[in-house]
Scaffold this motif. Structure first.
Motif, PDB file in Angstrom:
ATOM      1  N   ALA A   1       0.599  -1.414  -0.458  1.00  7.51           N
ATOM      2  CA  ALA A   1       0.272  -0.238   0.209  1.00  7.51           C
ATOM      3  C   ALA A   1       1.277   1.380  -0.094  1.00  7.51           C
ATOM      4  CB  ALA A   1      -1.129  -0.151   1.496  1.00  7.51           C
ATOM      5  N   LEU A   2       1.964   1.205   0.508  1.00  7.00           N
ATOM      6  CA  LEU A   2       3.145   2.209   0.394  1.00  7.00           C
ATOM      7  C   LEU A   2       3.684   2.666  -1.323  1.00  7.00           C
ATOM      8  CD1 LEU A   2       3.681   2.389   4.208  1.00  7.00           C
ATOM      9  CD2 LEU A   2       2.311   3.788   3.353  1.00  7.00           C
ATOM     10  N   VAL A   3       4.416   1.049  -1.123  1.00  2.00           N
ATOM     11  CA  VAL A   3       5.507   1.407  -1.841  1.00  2.00           C
ATOM     12  C   VAL A   3       5.120  -0.331  -3.217  1.00  2.00           C
ATOM     13  CG1 VAL A   3       7.372   2.350  -0.899  1.00  2.00           C
ATOM     14  CG2 VAL A   3       7.177  -0.189  -0.607  1.00  2.00           C
ATOM     15  N   ARG A   4       5.480   0.167  -4.059  1.00  5.36           N
ATOM     16  CA  ARG A   4       5.836  -1.222  -5.133  1.00  5.36           C
ATOM     17  C   ARG A   4       6.436  -2.407  -5.227  1.00  5.36           C
ATOM     18  NH1 ARG A   4       4.741   3.824  -8.356  1.00  5.36           N
ATOM     19  NH2 ARG A   4       6.952   3.350  -9.426  1.00  5.36           N
ATOM     20  N   HIS A   5       7.749  -2.047  -4.458  1.00  2.05           N
ATOM     21  CA  HIS A   5       8.795  -2.933  -4.478  1.00  2.05           C
ATOM     22  C   HIS A   5       9.463  -2.624  -2.891  1.00  2.05           C
ATOM     23  CE1 HIS A   5       8.342  -2.863  -8.640  1.00  2.05           C
ATOM     24  NE2 HIS A   5       8.460  -2.031  -8.862  1.00  2.05           N
ATOM     25  N   PRO A   6       8.528  -3.194  -2.095  1.00  3.30           N
ATOM     26  CA  PRO A   6       8.485  -3.540  -0.910  1.00  3.30           C
ATOM     27  C   PRO A   6      10.189  -4.624  -0.701  1.00  3.30           C
ATOM     28  CG  PRO A   6       6.511  -3.863  -0.961  1.00  3.30           C
ATOM     29  CD  PRO A   6       7.012  -3.520  -1.771  1.00  3.30           C
ATOM     30  N   MET A   7       9.739  -5.122  -1.549  1.00  7.23           N
ATOM     31  CA  MET A   7      10.902  -6.696  -0.925  1.00  7.23           C
ATOM     32  C   MET A   7      11.905  -5.813  -1.614  1.00  7.23           C
ATOM     33  SD  MET A   7      11.221 -10.817  -2.385  1.00  7.23           S
ATOM     34  CE  MET A   7       9.470 -10.417  -2.293  1.00  7.23           C
ATOM     35  N   TYR A   8      12.454  -5.103  -2.790  1.00  5.31           N
ATOM     36  CA  TYR A   8      13.062  -3.960  -3.251  1.00  5.31           C
ATOM     37  C   TYR A   8      14.054  -3.265  -1.328  1.00  5.31           C
ATOM     38  CZ  TYR A   8      13.277  -6.283  -7.763  1.00  5.31           C
ATOM     39  OH  TYR A   8      12.808  -6.714  -8.763  1.00  5.31           O
ATOM     40  N   THR A   9      12.505  -3.277  -0.846  1.00  2.00           N
ATOM     41  CA  THR A   9      13.640  -2.290   0.349  1.00  2.00           C
ATOM     42  C   THR A   9      13.776  -3.023   1.176  1.00  2.00           C
ATOM     43  OG1 THR A   9      11.117  -0.468  -0.134  1.00  2.00           O
ATOM     44  CG2 THR A   9      11.865  -0.503   1.647  1.00  2.00           C
ATOM     45  N   SER A  10      13.424  -4.270   1.226  1.00  2.00           N
ATOM     46  CA  SER A  10      13.862  -5.081   1.980  1.00  2.00           C
ATOM     47  C   SER A  10      15.432  -4.831   1.831  1.00  2.00           C
ATOM     48  CB  SER A  10      12.767  -6.503   2.438  1.00  2.00           C
ATOM     49  OG  SER A  10      13.210  -6.817   1.515  1.00  2.00           O
ATOM     50  N   PHE A  11      15.684  -5.215   0.716  1.00  4.13           N
ATOM     51  CA  PHE A  11      17.308  -5.596   0.458  1.00  4.13           C
ATOM     52  C   PHE A  11      18.105  -4.543   0.753  1.00  4.13           C
ATOM     53  CE2 PHE A  11      15.321  -8.818  -2.725  1.00  4.13           C
ATOM     54  CZ  PHE A  11      15.332  -9.594  -2.161  1.00  4.13           C
ATOM     55  N   LEU A  12      17.512  -3.293   0.856  1.00  3.04           N
ATOM     56  CA  LEU A  12      17.472  -1.766   0.514  1.00  3.04           C
ATOM     57  C   LEU A  12      18.469  -1.788   2.223  1.00  3.04           C
ATOM     58  CD1 LEU A  12      19.034   0.529   0.197  1.00  3.04           C
ATOM     59  CD2 LEU A  12      16.376   1.590  -0.159  1.00  3.04           C
ATOM     60  N   LEU A  13      17.372  -2.166   3.562  1.00  6.82           N
ATOM     61  CA  LEU A  13      17.845  -2.213   4.335  1.00  6.82           C
ATOM     62  C   LEU A  13      19.106  -3.769   4.803  1.00  6.82           C
ATOM     63  CD1 LEU A  13      13.867  -1.792   5.450  1.00  6.82           C
ATOM     64  CD2 LEU A  13      15.964  -0.310   5.623  1.00  6.82           C
ATOM     65  N   MET A  14      18.443  -4.589   4.230  1.00  8.93           N
ATOM     66  CA  MET A  14      19.609  -5.580   4.487  1.00  8.93           C
ATOM     67  C   MET A  14      20.946  -5.024   4.212  1.00  8.93           C
ATOM     68  SD  MET A  14      17.622  -9.337   2.994  1.00  8.93           S
ATOM     69  CE  MET A  14      20.120  -9.738   3.532  1.00  8.93           C
ATOM     70  N   ALA A  15      20.781  -4.212   2.628  1.00  3.42           N
ATOM     71  CA  ALA A  15      22.595  -3.373   2.981  1.00  3.42           C
ATOM     72  C   ALA A  15      22.929  -2.913   3.679  1.00  3.42           C
ATOM     73  CB  ALA A  15      22.319  -3.340   1.295  1.00  3.42           C
ATOM     74  N   LEU A  16      22.116  -2.044   4.080  1.00  8.36           N
ATOM     75  CA  LEU A  16      22.080  -0.945   5.019  1.00  8.36           C
ATOM     76  C   LEU A  16      22.490  -1.712   6.391  1.00  8.36           C
ATOM     77  CD1 LEU A  16      22.519   2.400   6.103  1.00  8.36           C
ATOM     78  CD2 LEU A  16      20.042   1.478   6.705  1.00  8.36           C
ATOM     79  N   GLY A  17      22.500  -2.416   7.252  1.00  8.88           N
ATOM     80  CA  GLY A  17      22.362  -3.263   7.954  1.00  8.88           C
ATOM     81  C   GLY A  17      23.586  -4.145   7.846  1.00  8.88           C
ATOM     82  N   GLN A  18      24.217  -4.274   6.685  1.00  6.93           N
ATOM     83  CA  GLN A  18      25.319  -5.375   6.606  1.00  6.93           C
ATOM     84  C   GLN A  18      26.482  -3.724   6.631  1.00  6.93           C
ATOM     85  OE1 GLN A  18      25.617  -8.197   3.106  1.00  6.93           O
ATOM     86  NE2 GLN A  18      27.285  -6.649   2.075  1.00  6.93           N
ATOM     87  N   ALA A  19      26.440  -3.035   6.176  1.00  8.27           N
ATOM     88  CA  ALA A  19      27.087  -2.047   6.266  1.00  8.27           C
ATOM     89  C   ALA A  19      27.771  -1.488   7.903  1.00  8.27           C
ATOM     90  CB  ALA A  19      26.736  -0.705   5.908  1.00  8.27           C
ATOM     91  N   PHE A  20      26.631  -1.143   8.730  1.00 11.09           N
ATOM     92  CA  PHE A  20      27.170  -1.428  10.034  1.00 11.09           C
ATOM     93  C   PHE A  20      26.856  -2.768  10.531  1.00 11.09           C
ATOM     94  CE2 PHE A  20      23.661   2.122   9.171  1.00 11.09           C
ATOM     95  CZ  PHE A  20      25.147   3.443   9.771  1.00 11.09           C
ATOM     96  N   LEU A  21      26.523  -3.828  10.957  1.00 11.55           N
ATOM     97  CA  LEU A  21      27.311  -4.687  11.108  1.00 11.55           C
ATOM     98  C   LEU A  21      28.271  -5.620  11.026  1.00 11.55           C
ATOM     99  CD1 LEU A  21      24.291  -7.126  11.116  1.00 11.55           C
ATOM    100  CD2 LEU A  21      25.226  -5.742  13.377  1.00 11.55           C
TER     101      LEU A  21
END
Length: 197
Positions: free
Chosen positions: A125-145
């Motif tokens: 309902a908010l974004v057309r590609h939330p699975m890609y949003t989850s991959f972006l959050l994974m990449a961000l998390g990876q950079a910090f972890l």
């Protein structure tokens, strides 16, 4: 035993990747039982998937297992590990929600399944590609972890290649399948980040 911040980050990353697989596996099995009616897989699509796998799994996995490339390390800090954990596990929450929302419509590639429906509820309902949003959050998390510049860059490059090589083709396929309904959906949603892009 007193674990270093770097060790905590690596443990959390490994747990996150295990969670990713546990979430994905049952949907992958179920998807094999639903007939594909439109298949737009291509070499470029595969390049995106390979890039994401390399950047979000293989390169960081090698780093966690071997410490290579150690020369690109930066100091691990507990505040960064906390940000990384929140980002990575938010990615896993969103990843699970997208899979649940898609149900039998889910596919790892550019495919339309038998009795495919346009999904526009939940995170869609908010974004057309939330699975890609989850991959972006994974990449961000990876950079910090994982406190290594090569690993951080690999995650973002892997995500970016997957997203930019596939998103236009995916939207064209959805327009071909759902026509005006998908056009209306595009008009009221953003692609990746709610209210921004």
């Amino acid at each position: 035993m007193n674990l270093s911040a770097a060790a905590v980050g690596q443990i959390l990353w490994v747990l996150g990747v295990i969670a990713w697989y546990v979430i994905r596996y049952p949907f992958e099995r179920r998807a094999k039982r639903v007939r594909i009616v439109t298949n737009r897989r291509s070499f470029v699509d595969m390049v995106g998937l390979v890039a994401a796998t390399l950047g979000l799994a293989v390169v960081p996995g090698i780093y966690v297992a071997t410490g290579f490339p150690e020369a690109a390390d930066y100091p691990a800090r507990m505040w960064a590990i906390a940000i990384g954990a929140v980002s990575f596990f938010s990615a896993m929450w969103l990843f699970r929600r997208t899979h649940k929302e898609l149900g039998k419509n889910w596919s790892i590639s550019l495919e339309i399944r038998d009795k495919h429906q346009l999904v526009s509820g939940g995170p869609y309902a908010l974004v057309r590609h939330p699975m890609y949003t989850s991959f972006l959050l994974m990449a961000l998390g990876q950079a910090f972890l994982l406190s290594n510049w090569v690993v951080a860059l690999a995650g973002f490059v892997g995500f970016a290649l997957l997203f930019f090589l596939r998103v236009d083709k995916e939207e064209r396929m959805m327009l071909d399948s759902f026509g005006g309904s998908y056009r209306d959906y595009m008009d009221r949603t953003k692609r990746l980040i709610p209210y921004i892009y």
